[in-house]
Design an enzyme around this catalytic site. Structure first.
Site: not given
Ligand code: CAA
Length: 248
Positions: A14, A91, A93, A150-151, A154, A184
Site C-alpha cells: 500500500g 510490514g 499486522t 490489539g497491537q 506491532y 505514518p
Molecule cells: N479500546 C478499548 N477497548 C477496546 C478497544 C479499544 N480500542 N477495542 C476493543 N476493545 C474492547 C472491546 O469492546 C471488547 O470489550 P468486551 O470484552 O467488554 O466486550 C474487548 O476490548 C475485546 O477484547 P479482546 O481481547 O476480545 O480483543 P480482540 O483480541 O478481539 O482484539 C482487535 C480486538 C482485533 C484488536 C480490535 O480491537 C481491532 O481491530 N482494533 C484496531 C487495531 C488497530 O487500530 N490496528 C491498526 C491496523 S493498521 C496499522 O497498524 C497501520 C498503522 O501503522 C497505523
C-alpha cells in the site's frame, strides 16, 4: 547522481508502491522487493508502474529470511550497482489483545517489521559508507509512538525502529549516510482497510485532518528524506499523521 539505486522493501504494498513511484520520479533506479507469493499483486504492480519502464523493477524478497536478503543485495549489486537508498517499508499486522496473542503472532511481526530492517541495513551499510553516500528510511508508525489496542507486537516493533534508527544514524553520521524514520498515521491502504469498519470510523473521527492519509503523502516525505540535499537530517522521525497527536 540522480540515477542512484534504491531498494524499497514491501515495494508492492500500500505505501511501498507509491514510494517506488516517488523515487522513480526523482530519477532513482528502483527495485521493489516483496514476497513473490503475492502473485496477483505482483502482476498488478507491474502494470501499475509500466509507464516507468526499466526504472522500477520487481525482485522477490522475504525480509525475514537472511539468505534471501543477502541474495537480493548481491543480485542488485551485480545488475544495477551498489545500493544508495534503502526504504524499509515491509510490514504486517497480527492484531489481537495480548491475552489472546500467541507466540506466532508475536514472532511474525517482530521478525518482519523489526528484524527485517536489521537484515537489510546490515547488508547495505558498508557499501553506503564506502560510497560516502546513503539514505536509509525506516517506515515506522504512529502506533509505535502512542501504542494501540490489539497491537503489543506491532507497537513494540515500530517503537523499536525509532531506537534502531537513532543508533545507526549516530554510527554512520560522519560518512555521508543518513538514517531516519517516517511514522505514518492511518492511511488508505489494505492494512488499514482490514481494521473493522466501526473501529476505523472511530479512528478517522479522531484525526484532526478528518480523513485517512494518502500513500502518496507518505511517499512525498520519503522522497524528501532521500534527496541529495537532505544530508543534514539524520536520526529524525517525521510523523505524517493528519495531526493525530493533537488529539491526545
Ligand atoms: N479500546 C478499548 N477497548 C477496546 C478497544 C479499544 N480500542 N477495542 C476493543 N476493545 C474492547 C472491546 O469492546 C471488547 O470489550 P468486551 O470484552 O467488554 O466486550 C474487548 O476490548 C475485546 O477484547 P479482546 O481481547 O476480545 O480483543 P480482540 O483480541 O478481539 O482484539 C482487535 C480486538 C482485533 C484488536 C480490535 O480491537 C481491532 O481491530 N482494533 C484496531 C487495531 C488497530 O487500530 N490496528 C491498526 C491496523 S493498521 C496499522 O497498524 C497501520 C498503522 O501503522 C497505523
Amino acid at each position: 547522481m540522480n540515477d542512484r539505486v534504491a531498494v524499497v522493501t514491501g515495494g508492492i504494498g500500500g505505501l511501498g508502491t507509491e514510494i517506488c513511484k516517488a523515487l522513480a520520479r526523482a530519477g532513482r533506479k528502483v527495485v521493489a522487493a516483496d514476497l513473490a507469493s503475492r502473485g496477483e499483486r505482483v502482476d498488478e504492480f507491474r502494470k501499475e508502474v509500466a509507464s516507468f519502464g526499466e526504472q522500477i523493477r520487481f525482485e522477490p524478497l522475504n525480509v525475514a529470511d537472511r539468505k534471501d536478503c543477502a541474495s537480493l543485495i548481491e543480485r542488485v549489486g551485480k545488475q544495477d550497482g551498489p545500493v544508495s537508498i534503502l526504504v524499509n517499508s515491509a510490514g504486517i499486522t497480527r492484531d489481537t489483545s495480548l491475552r489472546k496473542m500467541d507466540a506466532t503472532h508475536w514472532d511474525d511481526v517482530i521478525n518482519i517489521n523489526l528484524s527485517g530492517v536489521f537484515n537489510l541495513c546490515r547488508l547495505v551499510v558498508d557499501g553506503m559508507t564506502n560510497q560516502g553516500f546513503g539514505r536509509i528510511v525506516n517506515i515506522s508508525s504512529v502506533n509505535g509512538q502512542t501504542g494501540q489496542f490489539g497491537q503489543t507486537n506491532y507497537s513494540a516493533a515500530k517503537a523499536g525502529l525509532h531506537g534502531f534508527t537513532m543508533a545507526l544514524a549516530r554510527e554512520v553520521a560522519r560518512k555521508g549516510v543518513t538514517v531516519n524514520s517516517v511514522s505514518p498515521g492511518y492511511c488508505d491502504t489494505p492494512m488499514v482497510r482490514a481494521v473493522p469498519e466501526d473501529i476505523r470510523k472511530q479512528i478517522v473521527a479522531s484525526i484532526p485532518v478528518g480523513r485517512l492519509g494518502e500513500p502518496r503523502e507518505i511517499a512525498r516525505t520519503v522522497s524528501f528524506l532521500t534527496d541529495e540535499d537532505a544530508g543534514y537530517i539524520t536520526g529524525a522521525n517525521i510523523p505524517v499523521n493528519g495531526g493525530y497527536f493533537m488529539s491526545f
